[in-house]
Design a protein around this motif. Structure first.
Motif, PDB file in Angstrom:
ATOM      1  N   HIS A 196      18.239  34.937  58.753  1.00 16.21           N
ATOM      2  CA  HIS A 196      19.422  35.682  58.317  1.00 16.21           C
ATOM      3  C   HIS A 196      19.000  36.912  57.521  1.00 16.21           C
ATOM      4  O   HIS A 196      17.795  37.164  57.332  1.00 16.21           O
ATOM      5  CB  HIS A 196      20.388  34.763  57.566  1.00 16.21           C
ATOM      6  CG  HIS A 196      19.772  34.011  56.408  1.00 16.21           C
ATOM      7  ND1 HIS A 196      19.209  34.648  55.318  1.00 16.21           N
ATOM      8  CD2 HIS A 196      19.634  32.680  56.187  1.00 16.21           C
ATOM      9  CE1 HIS A 196      18.778  33.731  54.460  1.00 16.21           C
ATOM     10  NE2 HIS A 196      19.007  32.535  54.977  1.00 16.21           N
ATOM     11  N   LYS A 232      20.608  28.352  55.587  1.00 16.78           N
ATOM     12  CA  LYS A 232      20.561  27.853  56.961  1.00 16.78           C
ATOM     13  C   LYS A 232      21.404  26.596  57.119  1.00 16.78           C
ATOM     14  O   LYS A 232      22.004  26.375  58.171  1.00 16.78           O
ATOM     15  CB  LYS A 232      19.111  27.573  57.361  1.00 16.78           C
ATOM     16  CG  LYS A 232      18.371  28.837  57.767  1.00 16.78           C
ATOM     17  CD  LYS A 232      16.967  28.527  58.213  1.00 16.78           C
ATOM     18  CE  LYS A 232      16.085  28.312  57.009  1.00 16.78           C
ATOM     19  NZ  LYS A 232      14.665  28.229  57.349  1.00 16.78           N
ATOM     20  N   ARG A 272      16.623  36.121  45.297  1.00 16.65           N
ATOM     21  CA  ARG A 272      17.030  36.056  46.691  1.00 16.65           C
ATOM     22  C   ARG A 272      18.258  36.937  46.906  1.00 16.65           C
ATOM     23  O   ARG A 272      19.041  37.166  45.996  1.00 16.65           O
ATOM     24  CB  ARG A 272      17.293  34.617  47.126  1.00 16.65           C
ATOM     25  CG  ARG A 272      18.409  33.911  46.413  1.00 16.65           C
ATOM     26  CD  ARG A 272      18.378  32.410  46.674  1.00 16.65           C
ATOM     27  NE  ARG A 272      18.703  32.092  48.045  1.00 16.65           N
ATOM     28  CZ  ARG A 272      17.873  31.449  48.873  1.00 16.65           C
ATOM     29  NH1 ARG A 272      16.677  31.094  48.482  1.00 16.65           N
ATOM     30  NH2 ARG A 272      18.250  31.178  50.086  1.00 16.65           N
ATOM     31  N   LEU A 273      18.389  37.410  48.101  1.00  7.45           N
ATOM     32  CA  LEU A 273      19.540  38.233  48.445  1.00  7.45           C
ATOM     33  C   LEU A 273      20.784  37.369  48.617  1.00  7.45           C
ATOM     34  O   LEU A 273      20.747  36.341  49.288  1.00  7.45           O
ATOM     35  CB  LEU A 273      19.276  38.995  49.746  1.00  7.45           C
ATOM     36  CG  LEU A 273      20.477  39.749  50.328  1.00  7.45           C
ATOM     37  CD1 LEU A 273      20.911  40.878  49.410  1.00  7.45           C
ATOM     38  CD2 LEU A 273      20.144  40.300  51.709  1.00  7.45           C
ATOM     39  N   GLY A 278      18.965  37.507  54.478  1.00  2.00           N
ATOM     40  CA  GLY A 278      18.093  37.202  53.331  1.00  2.00           C
ATOM     41  C   GLY A 278      16.639  37.158  53.761  1.00  2.00           C
ATOM     42  O   GLY A 278      15.745  37.679  53.078  1.00  2.00           O
ATOM     43  N   HIS A 279      16.396  36.536  54.918  1.00  5.57           N
ATOM     44  CA  HIS A 279      15.032  36.522  55.445  1.00  5.57           C
ATOM     45  C   HIS A 279      14.563  37.943  55.754  1.00  5.57           C
ATOM     46  O   HIS A 279      13.394  38.270  55.565  1.00  5.57           O
ATOM     47  CB  HIS A 279      14.942  35.666  56.712  1.00  5.57           C
ATOM     48  CG  HIS A 279      15.221  34.212  56.472  1.00  5.57           C
ATOM     49  ND1 HIS A 279      16.309  33.578  57.019  1.00  5.57           N
ATOM     50  CD2 HIS A 279      14.572  33.290  55.743  1.00  5.57           C
ATOM     51  CE1 HIS A 279      16.305  32.307  56.625  1.00  5.57           C
ATOM     52  NE2 HIS A 279      15.262  32.106  55.848  1.00  5.57           N
ATOM     53  N   GLU A 283      10.647  28.325  57.741  1.00  2.00           N
ATOM     54  CA  GLU A 283      10.643  26.977  58.295  1.00  2.00           C
ATOM     55  C   GLU A 283      11.472  27.035  59.581  1.00  2.00           C
ATOM     56  O   GLU A 283      12.611  27.510  59.559  1.00  2.00           O
ATOM     57  CB  GLU A 283      11.293  26.004  57.299  1.00  2.00           C
ATOM     58  CG  GLU A 283      11.158  24.581  57.767  1.00  2.00           C
ATOM     59  CD  GLU A 283      11.794  23.566  56.825  1.00  2.00           C
ATOM     60  OE1 GLU A 283      12.194  23.924  55.710  1.00  2.00           O
ATOM     61  OE2 GLU A 283      11.884  22.402  57.258  1.00  2.00           O
TER      62      GLU A 283
HETATM   63  P1  ATP Z   1      17.748  28.949  53.411  1.00  2.00           P
HETATM   64  O1  ATP Z   1      18.054  28.726  51.977  1.00  2.00           O
HETATM   65  O2  ATP Z   1      18.578  29.978  54.077  1.00  2.00           O
HETATM   66  O3  ATP Z   1      17.665  27.703  54.207  1.00  2.00           O
HETATM   67  P2  ATP Z   1      14.967  28.941  53.111  1.00  2.00           P
HETATM   68  O4  ATP Z   1      14.366  29.552  51.910  1.00  2.00           O
HETATM   69  O5  ATP Z   1      15.028  27.470  53.135  1.00  2.00           O
HETATM   70  O6  ATP Z   1      16.347  29.624  53.386  1.00  2.00           O
HETATM   71  P3  ATP Z   1      12.730  29.511  54.747  1.00  2.00           P
HETATM   72  O7  ATP Z   1      12.624  29.464  56.208  1.00  2.00           O
HETATM   73  O8  ATP Z   1      11.978  28.542  53.941  1.00  2.00           O
HETATM   74  O9  ATP Z   1      14.274  29.403  54.408  1.00  2.00           O
HETATM   75  O10 ATP Z   1      12.490  30.989  54.220  1.00  2.00           O
HETATM   76  C1  ATP Z   1      11.424  31.796  54.633  1.00  2.00           C
HETATM   77  C2  ATP Z   1      11.208  32.864  53.614  1.00  2.00           C
HETATM   78  O11 ATP Z   1      12.374  33.661  53.469  1.00  2.00           O
HETATM   79  C3  ATP Z   1      10.892  32.277  52.264  1.00  2.00           C
HETATM   80  O12 ATP Z   1       9.766  32.962  51.748  1.00  2.00           O
HETATM   81  C4  ATP Z   1      12.118  32.556  51.460  1.00  2.00           C
HETATM   82  O13 ATP Z   1      11.782  32.806  50.131  1.00  2.00           O
HETATM   83  C5  ATP Z   1      12.713  33.784  52.117  1.00  2.00           C
HETATM   84  N1  ATP Z   1      14.164  33.809  51.955  1.00  2.00           N
HETATM   85  C6  ATP Z   1      15.038  32.883  52.380  1.00  2.00           C
HETATM   86  N2  ATP Z   1      16.295  33.200  52.009  1.00  2.00           N
HETATM   87  C7  ATP Z   1      16.213  34.372  51.344  1.00  2.00           C
HETATM   88  C8  ATP Z   1      17.167  35.229  50.703  1.00  2.00           C
HETATM   89  N3  ATP Z   1      18.469  34.932  50.685  1.00  2.00           N
HETATM   90  N4  ATP Z   1      16.716  36.359  50.118  1.00  2.00           N
HETATM   91  C9  ATP Z   1      15.414  36.660  50.146  1.00  2.00           C
HETATM   92  N5  ATP Z   1      14.465  35.908  50.720  1.00  2.00           N
HETATM   93  C10 ATP Z   1      14.844  34.765  51.311  1.00  2.00           C
END
Ligand code: ATP
Ligand code: MG
Length: 563
Positions: free
Chosen positions: A42, A271, A261-262, A44-45, A36
């Protein structure tokens, strides 16, 4: 299966995909990375990117980049650009497949109308607060809205009027008509559309109703022909809802697979929290080298190779766990050790005068650029009568096991000479050591004594007349606790912000670094790995410390404390 199996450990996801290919549920592999655009990516992404693009590559499939841009209030094209830059920098290519959920708004609207016509969706006039209250809890069933049984005609008309902008925000929503008594709260008539009178960065003023993430996400995957829709564990409970939508519409149905998730020690990976650090001025921006963002890690000097290796090595699991940040640093060190040229830099300088070295003489010492990769060659480093060494490398009264320089002791200056400390000059007022008087042995040029005598230590040095001043930014963890959310009542994670996470020192570096460009990475011998910051100019060099040399992970590994 293509790809380097040794490098990429097999996971439970491989088992699922193999099974789907074997049974014929799918005849290809199509994944996607769906960020999004409401913040920077980061680490995790990065894990999700490596996983999705990696699987596509291993199975000869494709991976899309799709922006899940369903909320115009928080999203911004600036984030879209940053995300594309970061994915590319990590080494992945989505080809032509750059998609946006907002491209599917028309289709999603038509599908919503289809569900209304089939009696599977309705317009609800309850307020957001009432909707929350009527929803029930894990232990109490929900209550049906009084508007739930509107006629199809009335629903169609109201939904159309919602779209035309006739109603204020919060006055009405479109909900799926599923089951208010479901034990799964996601199935208690979830909201599909809300009214938001705000332009969207891609669709402008075309819409004033926007699909919720739950309504948009699964259908976007379906439209793109995704076979394996990989997401984090929080979405496990949403899967029955996504299944319900796809089955109700009768469209292509990807398989959703959830993984843990990491999470990293000393780090927040959300975020929302990262944005607070930026907006409240704890850090200098999203790309502050202390941030766990891809942009921050890039600026800090982490390599994409090291980040990818880390993401692959930690694997994917079905249950959440926290990874030690020392492991990430371990992979960064391992990678930089192979590629980063060595240089001399003195971070906390102590002046050394070599009494028997001629005043005007300058010698060019041959220094090996990288002992781990001799193809990187050698360079010349000027040596002269007045030098700087590291203040820590001298003790007037050396404790036990301190093998470096002390009065009367002889040590090696790397690639130069053996020197002996013959006198110590102190500030008469403070007693602080301000200069060492030394002598050198002219027969030891290059650093080796012809008589084979041993010295207990080898020090790095720079020539005072030739060295350049540089600003060096030393980083520590952003938080003082392994779990930043471990706080007292009434506090939040910012209470654990580490005020010493950035320390700036003025250093002296060898003159060859004058040509260093932003992004260049070096090992400052005996000190750590460093990267030239974008703020750096030929007049004022600025370095970021990427990592120290001390590999706490390797030490743990050796001691058998980790596998
Ligand atoms: P945040 O919790 O940091 O705001 P989010 O999941 O809302 O992260 P998105 O932009 O929706 O952020 O994430 C894009 C992709 O990255 C999604 O498929 C999500 O599952 C994955 N993702 C986000 N954070 C992690 C993480 N910590 N470990 C693994 N994958 C992640
Ligand atoms: Mg999200």
């Amino acid at each position: 299966m293509a790809g380097d199996e040794e490098k990429r450990p097999r996971t439970f996801i491989h088992d699922i995909i193999d099974e789907d290919l074997r049974t014929g549920r799918f005849d290809r592999v199509q994944t996607r990375f769906p960020p999004e655009p409401n913040g920077y990516l980061h680490i995790g992404h990065a894990k999700s990117i490596v996983l999705n693009f990696g699987l596509a590559e291993q199975y000869g499939g494709k991976c899309n980049l799709r922006f899940d841009d369903t909320n115009p209030l928080t999203e911004d094209p600036h984030y879209v650009e940053s995300i594309k830059r970061d994915v590319r920098w990590l080494g992945f290519d989505w080809g032509e497949r750059e998609y946006y959920a907002s491209d599917y708004f028309d289709q999603l609207y038509e599908w919503a109308v289809q569900l209304i016509k089939e009696g599977k969706a309705y317009v609800d006039d309850l307020s957001p607060e009432e909707i929350r209250r009527y929803r029930g809890t894990l232990t109490e069933p929900g209550i049906e809205s009084p508007y739930r049984n509107r006629s199809v005609e009335e629903n169609l008309e109201l939904f159309e009027r919602m779209r035309r902008g006739e109603f204020p925000e919060g006055s009405r929503v479109l909900r799926a008509k599923i089951d208010m008594k479901s034990p799964n709260l996601n199935l208690r008539d979830p909201v599909m559309y809300r009214i938001i009178h705000h332009p969207h960065h891609r669709t402008g003023n075309k819409w004033c109703i926007y699909p919720t993430y739950d309504w948009a996400h699964g259908q976007s995957d379906s439209i793109e022909g995704i076979t394996h829709s990989i997401c984090t564990l929080e979405f496990e409970d949403h899967r029955p809802l996504y299944d319900w939508f796809l089955d109700a519409l009768g469209v292509h149905h990807p398989r959703q697979i959830e993984f843990a998730r990491l999470e990293l020690t000393y780090t927040v990976l959300s975020k929302r929290k990262l944005r607070r650090l930026v907006e409240e001025g704890y850090v200098r921006g999203w790309d502050d080298p202390r941030m766990p963002t891809i942009a921050g890690m890039r600026r800090r000097g982490y390599t994409p190779e090291a980040i990818r290796e880390f993401c692959e090595r930690i694997g994917v699991a079905k249950s959440n766990s926290v990874v030690d940040i020392a492991l990430l640093e371990h992979y960064v060190r391992q990678d930089l050790n192979k590629r980063a040229p060595r240089r001399f830099a003195v971070l906390s300088p102590l002046r050394v005068v070599i009494e028997n070295y001629p005043e005007e003489r300058v010698e060019e010492m041959d220094c090996i650029n990288n002992p781990e990769d001799l193809s990187q060659g050698t360079r010349k480093v000027p040596f002269s009568r007045v030098l700087y060494i590291e203040r820590d490398d001298f003790r007037e009264v050396p404790p036990k096991k301190f093998y470096r320089l002390a009065p009367g002791r002889e040590v090696r200056l790397r690639y130069a000479y053996l020197i002996r400390c013959v006198d110590v000059v102190k500030d008469p007022a403070t007693g602080e050591v301000v200069e060492l008087r030394c002598t050198y042995d002219p027969a030891t040029r290059g650093g080796d004594a012809p008589d084979g005598r041993k010295v207990p230590a080898t020090l790095h040095w720079v020539s005072a007349a030739h060295a350049m001043k540089a600003e060096v930014r030393l980083y520590d963890y952003l938080f003082t606790k392994p779990d930043p959310d471990d706080v007292e009542e009434g506090q939040d994670f910012t209470a654990n912000f580490n005020p010493r996470s950035l320390e700036i020192v003025e250093a002296f570096v060898e003159p060859s670094l004058a040509n260093a460009k932003p992004g260049d990475r070096f090992q400052f011998e005996r000190v750590g790995y460093f990267c030239v910051d974008p703020d750096s100019t030929p007049e004022k060099l600025v370095f970021n410390r990427t990592v120290t040399l001390k590999d706490t992970w390797a030490k743990l590994e050796k001691s058998g404390k980790v596998e």
